[in-house]
Design an enzyme around this catalytic site. Structure first.
Site, PDB file in Angstrom:
ATOM      1  N   CYS A   1      -5.828   0.241   7.091  1.00 48.21           N
ATOM      2  CA  CYS A   1      -5.643   0.726   5.717  1.00 48.21           C
ATOM      3  C   CYS A   1      -6.809   1.654   5.332  1.00 48.21           C
ATOM      4  CB  CYS A   1      -5.583  -0.455   4.750  1.00 48.21           C
ATOM      5  SG  CYS A   1      -5.310   0.048   3.036  1.00 48.21           S
TER       6      CYS A   1
ATOM      7  N   CYS B   1       0.848  -1.190   0.000  1.00 50.10           N
ATOM      8  CA  CYS B   1       0.000   0.000   0.000  1.00 50.10           C
ATOM      9  C   CYS B   1       0.890   1.248   0.000  1.00 50.10           C
ATOM     10  CB  CYS B   1      -0.905   0.002   1.225  1.00 50.10           C
ATOM     11  SG  CYS B   1      -2.025   1.428   1.287  1.00 50.10           S
TER      12      CYS B   1
ATOM     13  N   HIS C   1      -2.069  -3.964   5.126  1.00 48.28           N
ATOM     14  CA  HIS C   1      -1.807  -3.511   6.490  1.00 48.28           C
ATOM     15  C   HIS C   1      -3.103  -3.155   7.206  1.00 48.28           C
ATOM     16  CE1 HIS C   1      -2.432   0.900   5.853  1.00 48.28           C
ATOM     17  NE2 HIS C   1      -2.230   0.544   4.597  1.00 48.28           N
TER      18      HIS C   1
ATOM     19  N   ARG D   1       2.883   4.948   6.496  1.00 47.89           N
ATOM     20  CA  ARG D   1       3.259   4.240   7.722  1.00 47.89           C
ATOM     21  C   ARG D   1       3.786   2.835   7.453  1.00 47.89           C
ATOM     22  NH1 ARG D   1      -2.564   4.840  10.208  1.00 47.89           N
ATOM     23  NH2 ARG D   1      -2.922   4.348   8.008  1.00 47.89           N
TER      24      ARG D   1
ATOM     25  N   ASP E   1       0.503   3.761   1.712  1.00 47.55           N
ATOM     26  CA  ASP E   1       0.451   4.375   3.050  1.00 47.55           C
ATOM     27  C   ASP E   1       1.848   4.697   3.592  1.00 47.55           C
ATOM     28  OD1 ASP E   1       0.209   4.584   5.996  1.00 47.55           O
ATOM     29  OD2 ASP E   1      -1.874   4.043   5.626  1.00 47.55           O
TER      30      ASP E   1
HETATM   31 CO    CO Z   1      -3.348   1.216   3.048  1.00 46.05          CO
END
Ligand code: CO
Length: 215
Positions: free
Chosen positions: A101, A42, A98, A46, A44
């Site tokens: 998400c 992803c 994750h 993080r 993302d």
């Molecule tokens: Co995500």
């Protein structure tokens, strides 16, 4: 600008430290790459996959998009996959989702976010197909966590259907496909499905999917 300057300063520090322990650190990697892994993750912020797995430069070929999707019509992803499998000959292709998400969360609700809604249509479909199983969970958080897993499993399946993977398997070649979930709250990676490397294992994955059980 301060945040941006920090990137350059950190980069200098990274280079200094790398050269201290190995004067040829960059020189040796400049010629070619021989990664063992293709990771589809992803976007993302993080989930910095190399950082959290300790993968060194040259070890991991990476493709990231919102909610780690594998669409059979995505030229970007398919090009990455083809190059990784046919040219770089990676051993493992990992789909890494994750918890928490945002893409998966958005697909669970009815709110519209514009263009990205189209991107999330596949997860909405997974949600719909598994509505009975997901509805049995007591809390929204459990449903959310399970949908993150189901999404990863769906994308592993989608990978197995691509001509690149099918052709490799027909020739008795790798890659092995794997599905994992990263827990943002404790920093740990958890295996979901490992070593899918032929159509029988894909069938087993589908069977488990239909029964709504773990893998
Ligand atoms: Co995500």
């Amino acid at each position: 600008m301060e945040n941006l300057r920090r990137l350059f300063a950190n980069n200098r520090q990274f280079v200094d430290e790398a050269l201290q322990s190995d004067p040829d650190f960059f020189k040796r990697r400049a010629g070619k790459q021989e990664p063992h892994f293709l990771l589809i993750g992803c976007a993302d912020s993080r989930v910095p996959v190399e950082l959290l797995t300790g993968a060194a430069p040259g070890e991991m070929f990476v493709h990231r998009n919102i909610a780690n999707q594998v669409f059979p019509s995505d030229l970007n992803l398919l090009s990455v996959l083809q190059y990784a499998v046919e040219v770089l000959d990676v051993e493992h292709v990992i789909v890494c989702g994750h918890l928490q998400c945002g893409g998966v969360k958005a697909a669970m609700g009815t709110e519209s976010y514009g263009l990205v809604d189209n991107w999330l249509a596949g997860i909405r479909e997974v949600y719909r197909r598994h509505s009975a199983e997901l509805g049995a969970y007591a809390t929204e958080e459990e449903r959310f966590n399970r949908l993150v897993e189901l999404n990863v499993l769906r994308q592993v399946y989608q990978l197995s259907r691509t001509p690149v993977v099918q052709n490799a398997w027909k020739r008795g070649r790798r890659p092995m496909l794997h599905g994992m979930v990263y827990d943002i709250k404790d920093g740990l990676l958890r295996e979901l499905v490992l070593q899918v490397d032929n159509d029988e294992k894909v069938q087993a994955l589908l069977e488990a999917d239909r029964r709504g059980v773990g893998y």
